[in-house]
Design an enzyme around this catalytic site. Structure first.
Site, mmCIF file in Angstrom:
data_model
loop_
_atom_site.group_PDB
_atom_site.id
_atom_site.type_symbol
_atom_site.label_atom_id
_atom_site.label_comp_id
_atom_site.label_asym_id
_atom_site.label_seq_id
_atom_site.Cartn_x
_atom_site.Cartn_y
_atom_site.Cartn_z
ATOM 1 N N HIS A 168 0.752 -0.998 -0.300
ATOM 2 C CA HIS A 168 0.330 0.556 0.068
ATOM 3 C C HIS A 168 1.224 1.374 0.311
ATOM 4 O O HIS A 168 0.539 2.468 1.344
ATOM 5 C CB HIS A 168 -0.654 -0.431 1.203
ATOM 6 N N GLU A 272 -1.065 1.082 -5.101
ATOM 7 C CA GLU A 272 -0.920 0.079 -4.460
ATOM 8 C C GLU A 272 -0.569 -0.618 -5.148
ATOM 9 O O GLU A 272 -1.336 -1.085 -6.679
ATOM 10 C CB GLU A 272 -1.667 0.354 -3.366
#
Ligand code: TA6
Length: 300
Positions: A168, A272
């Protein structure tokens, strides 16, 4: 016990002039990496890369000034490891338990190029008990690029292991208004800002001018973030990934996130890399899944 005393068992992995164990924020253990081309820092909490900076360049990663640094809290910024689920889950922590665990450092090495590599493993955590037996490793390689590899092994002799994963990554940008994201034209996505409406990206490049939370599916393409303010292009090459998520909370959402500054959305963008939703991974017994990104930058 003091932080440094707790870190003592990893002392043997230090490499003079390259890899040092230090006390980070919130009395958490932090590893500082110094290479010929760059510096990096990694918290054992979440095996969380919180910084990477090439010599002579501004930082590549964004970490919030308001981030918590505490056990049971994720770090806001850098590269949270999302595993074994992405997003919220009834009665469980958002984005899985991997980013909340203190990972074990199990190996370090220098590279002939002047870089360094570090290997972590996810310890047995109580939350993993309801999942099929598995092992998870994370390999961080720091050179003039940042390479991150999440390796998941299904250790069960007879059960499949179904999970989501995602790196992420929060990238630092000069000014969110001038940034463009390339590599997603023609890809279908779920628009989380509009209740998961299914859409297809039609533009050559994406500009961010309001809250964006898009889950792009069935895509293995590399992504580029063009940043005219920092005069830099960040390139994310990936393998073992079929999903890309683009997130910026913009004004209102930022104000609702306690560990995020009201104005910080201007200087960050999450791009991400992982496997989420219908791209989740189903791993047969004994098999291994490797999710890898190589992040590089060049002048724009
Ligand atoms: O990947 C985007 C996202 O799932 C957003 O929906 C957003 O809320 C974000 O991640 C941050 O989640 P966190 O649990 O770290 O606050």
């Amino acid at each position: 016990m003091s932080v440094m005393a707790r870190l003592d068992r990893w002392k043997r992995f230090e490499i003079p002039g390259r890899i040092a164990l230090t006390e980070g924020n919130g009395e958490l253990g932090k590893i500082e990496v110094l290479t010929r081309h760059s510096t990096a820092e990694i918290y054992l909490h979440g095996a969380h890369v919180t910084g990477f900076q090439k010599n002579g360049e501004p930082p590549l990663l964004f970490t919030s000034q308001f981030s918590r640094f505490a056990l049971n809290q994720p770090i806001r910024g850098g590269v949270p490891i999302i595993f074994p689920w992405f997003g919220s889950r009834e009665g469980e922590p958002a984005h899985g338990f991997a980013r909340l665990a203190d990972w074990e450092l199990i190996e370090t090495a220098t590279l002939p190029s002047g870089g360094a590599t570090l290997r972590f493993s996810l310890p047995d955590v109580p939350e993993a008990a309801t999942w099929p037996p598995f092992a998870a490793y994370y390999i961080v390689t720091v050179t003039d690029q940042l390479a991150l590899e999440l390796v998941v092994v299904n250790a069960s002799p007879d059960q499949t292991f179904t999970f989501e994963n995602c790196l992420h990554t929060y990238y630092a940008v000069g000014d969110i208004n001038s940034v463009t994201v390339l590599g997603l034209k023609g890809v279908s996505y779920q628009d989380k800002v509009e209740h998961f409406t299914q859409k297809t990206e039609t533009n050559d490049s994406i500009r961010i001018s309001s809250e964006v939370d898009r889950v792009f599916l069935d895509t293995g393409s590399p992504i580029e973030i063009h940043d005219p303010t920092l005069k830099r292009i960040v390139r994310i090459e990936k393998s073992g990934s079929q999903s890309t998520v683009v997130w910026n909370p913009w004004v209102t959402k930022s104000q609702q996130i306690p560990d995020f500054g009201t104005d910080e959305f201007r200087r960050m963008l999450c791009v991400e890399t992982g496997n989420v939703d219908r791209n989740r991974i189903t791993l047969p017994p004994g098999e291994t899944a490797v999710l890898k990104i190589i992040v590089s930058s060049r002048p724009a």
